[in-house]
Design a protein around this motif. Sequence first.
Motif: not given
Length: 374
Positions: A284-295
Amino acid sequence: MDQYDVIIVGGGPAGSTLARALERQHKRILIIDKQAFPRDKTCAGWVTPAVLASLDIPPADYGQDHILQPISRFRIGMMGQPAVENDHHGVVSYGIRRCEFDAYLLDRTSCDKQLNTPVKTIERTGDQWLINGQWQAPLLVGAGGHFCPVAQKLGEGPGSHETVVAAKEVEFEMTPEQASRCMARGDTPELWFCRDLKGYAWVFRKGNYLNIGLGREDNHKLSDHLQRFVDDMKASGRIPADLPGRFKGHAYLLYAHAERPLADDGVLLVGDAAGLAYTQSGEGIRPAIESALLAARVIGEAEDYSVRSLQRYGAAISERFGVRALNQASGWQVPDWLRMPLASTLMRSHWFTRKVVTENWFLHQQVAPLEEAV
């Protein structure tokens, strides 16, 4: 009453990454977290070079003062049969301790923080969110993991009908005697799949720290599966016979099976609060980081914080991670052809365990890093 542009509930990787990106947009941010940092975080704990690239973290710099275990091999097997070991001939991932990593990311932000502060009330007043009667903002972001109170406010919190992955693990610093006897190597994490393919266990050494755990999508059998795995690993000498402390539990959602809304009027969910863990691996770390950047991109371009403007975030998530397959049966997202007895055979294959399991499912090497928009 303090006014902010954005209030982020949760100071983990998703929350801190979003805060740092929004600071570059000159927004006034408040992070609220129920715990003080550094804090104990249950997680196997590894990050790929793509994650460090997205976060603009040079490995050599981070590794000076923190655990950063280079990984160049993987040992993969199905429980009850011999494992296959693959050499990737170079560093393909890094082991980290979440207590260090999360605090490091949070310390990089300069925004206001209210730590050791549980969210007790969330109220909507006009176009503003009021948290605990003290802090106000037109945009509220849930980044507090599976049990995030913002996700619960949207109607998909704990106790919903979603299929939840439950995991238990322990991480501890080995004594010199334990370290000398432990057969697990730091550069070679071990992944052991359950025979029904509904989960997997791991043995992960980071220097003298050892992390052992198991996650499944059927919680009622979790303890039994974990105990059998630990007994087998002790009997084979892979882990010390005298493990300290108790295994700690946590829960999260796999992306294809989560049903949480990602946005509403004045609110977004990122990371595990949104149920974004990779379906094949549970990472879940990579999806967490990338979702934050997309947000952060969507927030920066939004005309306002209406659901109409914020729905572009959901489209960006689907474009990056794929469309959720809610009609599929629960369980780890493996293809229909990967079933017993074929799975047992494939887990003995060097090509399959390396190219499919490790490089595709766990490392996502085919996906380029997502960079922060400047």
